[in-house]
Structure formats: structure tokens, C-alpha cells
Design a protein around this motif. Sequence first.
Motif: not given
Length: 412
Positions: A260-282
Motif C-alpha cells: 500500500l501507498s498511504i497518503e495522509y492529508d494533515e489539513d483535512n485529517n483524511t487518508f487515501q490508499y493506493h495498491q502497490l505490486p508485491v513480488s510473488k517471491d516475498i
Amino acid sequence: MGKLFHVSALQKDINSIFKFSFKTTFKKFSNMANLITTQNVITSTLFQGLKDLPTPLEQSQCVLHKHELLIFGGAYESACYSYDILKNEYKFICKYPSDVTLFGHCVVKLVDNNKDSNEITLLSFGGRDNHTLTMKYVSVWSDDNDETNKLKNYNRWIPFTDNRNHPIHIGEDENNYSGVRAVIGGSNNHLLFITYYPWEISVFNLNTFQLIKHDTFPTNGYFIRYHCFVLKSENGQGQEMMKTNKRIHKMLLFCQKTGLSIEYDEDNNTFQYHQLPVSKDIASFYQYAYVYINDIILFFGGHYYQNNNNIVSKSVHKYSIQEKKWITFKDILPIRLSKCYGILNKDSDHIHVIGGSSEHYVPIHMKINVNELIEPLQLSKNEIKFVIQHWIRILKIRLGWIDDFDKIIIKY
């Protein structure tokens, strides 16, 4: 083998590809071919011997202070040590209070604007018993009077309190903070971002001593615990601010199949999430050591359970944040390793892997050359094919080819 090397074009003399000296059997040569085809080359200078830890540690937590690595306990182990990188020696700091049992705790260093200060403030919390303690640390290697330090409550864990000396407890009792991870961020480095089981994230304001945000993030049903959690930055070490008027802070989280890539907006106190690839090896692993440096995250070891068997890794994985690509260095670690901690030295040229559970219950401390993981051998598919074809032709030569090969290498 010698230092790592790089190939930029096929026109280069093929001998430059073999610009390292070795004598080997056909089996070893074939193994090297396998490493090349998976784009992995690690040299014998990667790991460097150090003095063993004073005691075996699992799930330990570490903090860098100048040329000291501060090591804070482990699973059912309350002792804390300072390791002097320059002296290659350990010194005892203190023990956690007797009523605190460590198991999956977290330790972070609070940010002080006075970078030249000899004193740092540490925060220890979480774990199965979910304690919340703080420490004012001054170097145990200094010549300061020990009695003076004791009177000032230096170098000992004490309750975390607010400005009115009221005890502060981070996390509710019902929260499972075993295997918790946290980073310090915010516009004034006043926010503690906490991620914990099963898929939770909280924001604790260190100025007001209040929990100001709680959220759950998408993991497709997979739990997170003993995971990788880092604060993203432009220089790879600190905090990134989006190039807008908004105060947005980015974090990355990996645990088994979750990325996950997580973004926190300090002014609005909100989160947004974006999926990231994960290697099958790990994708099956967690409880690995990890280090964030120069837009890259390095993962060491790890484990998972399969059919009631404990599977422990000897591999090192590298994730490029900008390219969103993985590279696996297979079977590189000298032992199978999990439940360990990775930390950079002050110059960011070596990684120390501290403690952990291995196939042998031993005090583990490894020092790893960063450059040999950040800049591994990178070959295109055509270059790989060309190298292997050349090796095959060489191997068909009479049995004395190794001596002739050494003569060629001497010229370089």
C-alpha cells in the motif's frame, strides 16, 4: 569474487564481463549463470563479521544515535544495549521495568530540532501488554557522571506523561499492538502514525497527547503484523511534502500479499490508499528486517507458516519505489533469518541487521554493504543470453580452460 561490475552495451569486450578472478567447478559456474539470469550478483564482501550480541534477541527494536546503535530488548528480553559502531563494542544501558513483558513492541525516536544535542527522547509502546514508556538518553560511552544521569532520569524507561505529568497510554486496551509499527511525521514532526493488527492505522498527536484519527485500510482480507512501514521522502530518509499548498504525507506498507501507498492529508485529517505490486517471491513472508534508502526498500529474510511448518527465508528483496519493481537476491543471507531489525549507519553506507530468529539460536549481528545491494548487476535479456552462450563455448574447451582463463584475467 571481487567488486560488482556493470555492463552497458554488447559492444564491450566480453572479457570485461568477467572482470573478477576465481577458480571454480562447473557446478559453481552454473550457479553463477543462474544468478545472472535472475539479475542477482552479490560479492563476498557483502557481509562483514562483528562482535556477537551480548544475548540472543528476537523482535528487537533499534534506533540510531550518532555512531551508536541503540538496541531495546526483544521477545521476553528486557535488556537494552548501545553498540558503538566505531569501537565495535556493546555497553549495557538498562532494563525495562519488571512489570513490562516485551513481545512485539515498537520504539521510535522523537524528533528534536537541535540536531547537535547529546540527548534524545525515545518512545516505547505496544506489544502484547501494550505499555507506553519514554526515555531521555545520553550516551553511555560519555564520561558524564552516572549518578547525575540517574537523578535526571536519564537512560531509564519511565511512564510517558503529558505536560501536567498525567500518564499517557497509546492505544486502547482492546487494540492488538503486538507487532505494531510506527513512524514520526507531520509538518512539525509531531504526528505518530501507527499501523497494527488486523488492518488498522491511527494518528497520535505528540503535542496534544491525543489520538486524532483512526482508519482501516484495504488488505483484501489479509492481516498485517510485524510488517514493513516507512515514511516516504524525496531524499529517502525524511519526510516528503507534496509540491502543493496541502500538507500531505506519504507512507508505504508491505506485509505478505499487501502492498500500500498511504497518503495522509494533515489539513483535512483524511487518508487515501493506493495498491502497490508485491513480488510473488516475498508475498508469503512477513517478520523480515527492512531498510528504506534512496527510494529503495530492502527486505532481509522473513518467515511464514505452511502446513504447520515454519518457513524461514535466506533471501534479500529490493523494491524500487519509483519504478514499482522488485528484484530478489535468492539464498543470499548466510543463515535463514526472521524476527530481526534492519538499521542504517550514520553515513548510510552500511546496514546492520540485529537479532532475530534463525535455524541456530545465536546472537545475530550482521553488517551489510549497502552499495552492493543498491547497485546490483543489471543485464538485458540479450546480454544475459550472450553471456551464457559465451560460457557454454568456454566450457566445451579442454579441461585446462580454468588456468587459461586465469591468465586472461591477470591482464585486467
